[in-house]
Design a protein around this motif. Structure first.
Motif, mmCIF file in Angstrom:
data_model
loop_
_atom_site.group_PDB
_atom_site.id
_atom_site.type_symbol
_atom_site.label_atom_id
_atom_site.label_comp_id
_atom_site.label_asym_id
_atom_site.label_seq_id
_atom_site.Cartn_x
_atom_site.Cartn_y
_atom_site.Cartn_z
ATOM 1 N N LEU A 107 35.582 44.884 42.225
ATOM 2 C CA LEU A 107 34.928 43.636 41.839
ATOM 3 C C LEU A 107 33.419 43.837 41.804
ATOM 4 C CD1 LEU A 107 37.151 41.769 44.373
ATOM 5 C CD2 LEU A 107 37.372 41.498 41.896
ATOM 6 N N ILE A 108 32.743 42.956 41.083
ATOM 7 C CA ILE A 108 31.290 43.034 40.954
ATOM 8 C C ILE A 108 30.647 42.038 41.929
ATOM 9 C CG2 ILE A 108 29.349 42.604 39.383
ATOM 10 C CD1 ILE A 108 31.399 43.318 37.068
ATOM 11 N N ILE A 109 29.576 42.479 42.593
ATOM 12 C CA ILE A 109 28.764 41.577 43.427
ATOM 13 C C ILE A 109 27.446 41.324 42.691
ATOM 14 C CG2 ILE A 109 27.588 41.254 45.653
ATOM 15 C CD1 ILE A 109 29.533 43.386 46.811
ATOM 16 N N HIS A 110 27.104 40.060 42.483
ATOM 17 C CA HIS A 110 25.858 39.691 41.784
ATOM 18 C C HIS A 110 25.251 38.484 42.499
ATOM 19 C CE1 HIS A 110 23.009 39.597 38.522
ATOM 20 N NE2 HIS A 110 23.407 38.418 38.079
ATOM 21 N N VAL A 115 31.600 38.242 41.402
ATOM 22 C CA VAL A 115 31.654 37.743 40.028
ATOM 23 C C VAL A 115 33.132 37.571 39.668
ATOM 24 C CG1 VAL A 115 31.166 38.272 37.604
ATOM 25 C CG2 VAL A 115 29.500 38.891 39.389
ATOM 26 N N LEU A 116 33.613 36.342 39.695
ATOM 27 C CA LEU A 116 35.009 36.052 39.361
ATOM 28 C C LEU A 116 35.045 35.012 38.259
ATOM 29 C CD1 LEU A 116 36.528 35.722 42.954
ATOM 30 C CD2 LEU A 116 36.974 37.562 41.335
ATOM 31 N N GLY A 117 36.054 35.060 37.416
ATOM 32 C CA GLY A 117 36.236 34.006 36.424
ATOM 33 C C GLY A 117 36.634 32.703 37.105
ATOM 34 N N SER C 10 20.070 44.460 37.384
ATOM 35 C CA SER C 10 20.744 45.262 38.413
ATOM 36 C C SER C 10 21.952 46.024 37.878
ATOM 37 C CB SER C 10 21.186 44.372 39.588
ATOM 38 O OG SER C 10 20.108 43.643 40.098
ATOM 39 N N LEU C 12 24.030 45.098 35.577
ATOM 40 C CA LEU C 12 25.134 44.232 35.135
ATOM 41 C C LEU C 12 24.875 43.706 33.718
ATOM 42 C CD1 LEU C 12 27.808 42.804 35.819
ATOM 43 C CD2 LEU C 12 26.458 40.960 36.856
ATOM 44 N N LEU C 47 31.919 50.260 35.385
ATOM 45 C CA LEU C 47 33.047 49.370 35.665
ATOM 46 C C LEU C 47 33.146 48.320 34.574
ATOM 47 C CD1 LEU C 47 35.194 48.008 37.597
ATOM 48 C CD2 LEU C 47 33.253 46.868 38.700
ATOM 49 N N TYR C 49 34.980 44.880 33.632
ATOM 50 C CA TYR C 49 35.687 43.827 34.371
ATOM 51 C C TYR C 49 35.954 42.608 33.478
ATOM 52 C CZ TYR C 49 37.074 40.645 38.028
ATOM 53 O OH TYR C 49 37.800 39.757 38.791
ATOM 54 N N ILE C 50 37.194 42.155 33.485
ATOM 55 C CA ILE C 50 37.624 41.013 32.665
ATOM 56 C C ILE C 50 37.765 39.778 33.559
ATOM 57 C CG2 ILE C 50 39.393 40.194 31.051
ATOM 58 C CD1 ILE C 50 38.046 42.810 30.134
ATOM 59 N N PRO C 51 36.925 38.741 33.386
ATOM 60 C CA PRO C 51 36.957 37.579 34.289
ATOM 61 C C PRO C 51 37.942 36.497 33.840
ATOM 62 C CG PRO C 51 35.095 37.385 32.840
ATOM 63 C CD PRO C 51 35.811 38.669 32.444
ATOM 64 N N HIS C 52 39.130 36.903 33.423
ATOM 65 C CA HIS C 52 40.148 35.960 32.960
ATOM 66 C C HIS C 52 41.469 36.262 33.669
ATOM 67 C CE1 HIS C 52 37.353 34.722 29.870
ATOM 68 N NE2 HIS C 52 37.136 35.992 29.588
ATOM 69 N N SER C 104 40.363 45.515 35.659
ATOM 70 C CA SER C 104 39.185 46.383 35.705
ATOM 71 C C SER C 104 39.569 47.812 35.393
ATOM 72 C CB SER C 104 38.522 46.299 37.083
ATOM 73 O OG SER C 104 39.372 46.817 38.072
ATOM 74 N N TYR C 136 32.490 41.852 31.489
ATOM 75 C CA TYR C 136 31.355 42.336 32.283
ATOM 76 C C TYR C 136 31.389 43.852 32.348
ATOM 77 C CZ TYR C 136 30.596 37.588 34.019
ATOM 78 O OH TYR C 136 30.339 36.243 34.112
ATOM 79 N N LYS C 138 29.439 46.864 34.619
ATOM 80 C CA LYS C 138 28.536 47.148 35.734
ATOM 81 C C LYS C 138 28.288 48.653 35.793
ATOM 82 C CE LYS C 138 26.558 46.676 39.900
ATOM 83 N NZ LYS C 138 25.337 45.921 40.164
#
Lengths: 141, 141, 141
Positions: A107-110, A115-117, C10, C12, C47, C49-52, C104, C136, C138
């Motif tokens: 997972l991404i931290i921002h 960072v979650l949908g 950063s 992202l 990375l 990442y798909i937020p769905h 991911s 996303y 990263k």
């Protein structure tokens, strides 16, 4: 639901999940977000790792609980529990389902948060419970 | 079983796996742990990456070899080899199985060792062999 | 095909994908490679990442487009769209397929480029379109 966790140093954390039935999905989002917040890392990544062979991690919808019921019912149908397996322990289906879902999620931290949908929750997947399980979280940043 | 490996610099390593049948699971745990040890990294992560489209990586039980037999037999049943596919090469099932299992696995390094559960081994999954295959390992720490 | 992207700082980045049918595979390789190049990172990881919860990411063959047709047809057969699901929204199959493929994918950056196999492309998987989706990226290095 949070359970408390241990800080193992160098950005590595662990916590335990007590599953209560044979097949189960448990929302870990709040617990993992708490570890991220406590770590103080603002920008980076968060690896969730399951050190088992019959449990896994995935992302799923956190709104309608019926999704979870259907999700587990359907995967149990696709990978039948009984199918003349040779493995004496009888839990081959659990091994295969865990591999199909995966043992890690990055997972991404921002800005100090995951960072979650909108509809995404992070779920522990139990396929051969009930058991006491371990989850590792590795924060890099 | 270790095969020797190349150090490509900047924490990137590669090694080769020779598969000997069409469908095969090969334990890479010892090889990957050796690379982690030689890298000298004590705390970090280890990314295992498969640069193919009909082979994959997963975690599985390292105790009873019947798990591996059943595992491969069942996934081959779920994704049938013949199903009126349009792809001329005829190996669509291998592509789908590889995607279901995944091309990368991120592991945790703690105290110079991989953090693995008691029963966890890291497996190369061949779905369209026999072939000479490549595995990349990227150590970050 | 590239769509333009936003740099969120950063390391992202985000970009959007407009899917045009219910089930669809879209090649994101060029877009992601462009972000990697623009980031200036020479050695590290990327990375995706798909937020769905009803879309995913995977690696697949980038040569014969029939692979993509067969791939989506077969997974749709394995996880049927109708199966007496309880979830009112009716898209449980999309949730399960997305989890099977994963949200991911971690790639290696070496010499400023993605380390991909000859036949590997990075694909966005739409299982409940058409929709406007977010991806996303990263970069760590």
């Amino acid at each position: 639901m949070t359970y408390g966790y241990q800080n193992l140093g160098s950005g590595l954390y662990q916590f335990h999940v007590g599953t209560t039935s044979h097949t189960e999905m448990i929302d870990m989002t709040e617990q993992i977000q708490k570890i991220v917040s406590d770590s103080g890392v603002l920008e980076g990544t968060c690896l969730v790792y399951i050190p088992h062979t019959t449990a896994a991690v995935t992302i799923n919808e956190n709104a309608d609980e019926n999704v979870q019921v259907d999700f587990m019912k359907e995967i149990n149908k696709i990978v039948p529990w009984e199918d003349n397996y040779q493995h004496a322990e009888g839990n081959v289906a659990a091994h295969l389902k865990a591999s199909m879902m995966g043992f890690s999620e990055t997972l991404i931290i921002h800005g100090g948060s995951l960072v979650l949908g909108t509809w995404q929750g992070i779920y522990f997947l139990e396929y051969d419970g009930a058991r006491r399980r371990t989850v590792y979280v590795k924060i890099s940043g």
